[in-house]
Design an enzyme around this catalytic site. Sequence first.
Site, PDB file in Angstrom:
ATOM      1  N   GLY A  29       0.772  -1.243   0.000  1.00  0.00           N
ATOM      2  CA  GLY A  29       0.000   0.000   0.000  1.00  0.00           C
ATOM      3  C   GLY A  29       0.797   1.282   0.000  1.00  0.00           C
ATOM      4  O   GLY A  29       0.216   2.354   0.219  1.00  0.00           O
ATOM      5  N   SER A 156      -5.580  -9.526 -12.750  1.00  0.00           N
ATOM      6  CA  SER A 156      -5.141  -8.745 -13.904  1.00  0.00           C
ATOM      7  C   SER A 156      -5.851  -9.281 -15.141  1.00  0.00           C
ATOM      8  O   SER A 156      -6.249 -10.455 -15.179  1.00  0.00           O
ATOM      9  CB  SER A 156      -3.618  -8.860 -14.082  1.00  0.00           C
ATOM     10  N   TYR A 169       2.964 -15.516 -13.247  1.00  0.00           N
ATOM     11  CA  TYR A 169       2.113 -14.377 -12.879  1.00  0.00           C
ATOM     12  C   TYR A 169       0.697 -14.560 -13.418  1.00  0.00           C
ATOM     13  O   TYR A 169      -0.284 -14.396 -12.678  1.00  0.00           O
ATOM     14  CB  TYR A 169       2.741 -13.089 -13.402  1.00  0.00           C
TER      15      TYR A 169
END
Length: 266
Positions: A29, A156, A169
Amino acid sequence: MQDWGGTSRPEPVAVLPDLAGKSVFITGGGSGIGAALSEGFLRQGAKVAFVQRTDATPFVEEMATKHGERPLFIPCDITDTDGLRDAIGQASAAHGEIEVLVNNAANDSRHATEDVDEAFWKWSSDINLKSYFFACQAVMPAMRAARGGAIINFSSVAYMMGLGGFPIYTASNAAITSLSRGFARELGTHGIRVNTVAPGMVITPRQQELWLTPESVQEHLKQQCIPTALVPEDIVGSVLFLASDMSRMITGQVIIVDGGVAFSNA
């Protein structure tokens, strides 16, 4: 950050009053999309804690200057499960039990299949999938006891588009979507909602430094329905919505934020 293809930062306008005072925990974050998320929740009056492996002290000070509130930065390598659990415990002690978990941290380092060994496989999947599971596991007991909570996991559109160049990924992206749906079914009777946000190509300083060029960005924008480059702030609204009671009957879903590249119910 350089301005490539209309990468202006949108000013936030929506206020979601039920987020004020919420205990929010965000992985990664303090930079990129994660930093925009931390600031977005701070703007809503939430109590924000986040973890990151690299030093985020300058970001914390920037937020204190801009908003009069310091997010709680807890240094942590999210591949260390005990360390991640401890960080969630620290955040809960400081802000109250976690009510909103945002699993944002990821690593999209490019890798050729023939170059992958077991050590790299473990490192990549530990960051991109294992940490998501154990962060969810760590917040579940308190959310069950509270009869509510929101978990937002980041995936994603890379796996939806069948992109090559980083197979671990993209495999993790697909697994995160399935993980979210499984948890949504498991936790729904406790009032806990679990959803996925799948960004497209977002212009961040890291992406500019490592992968993107003005030419590659322009080529990608031709594939978008809205030919404007995404910036981290473009992702914040969807996450705030999914964290808020405004989305109280939305769970197990994938929100795609990509300017209109991937059209999928995956």
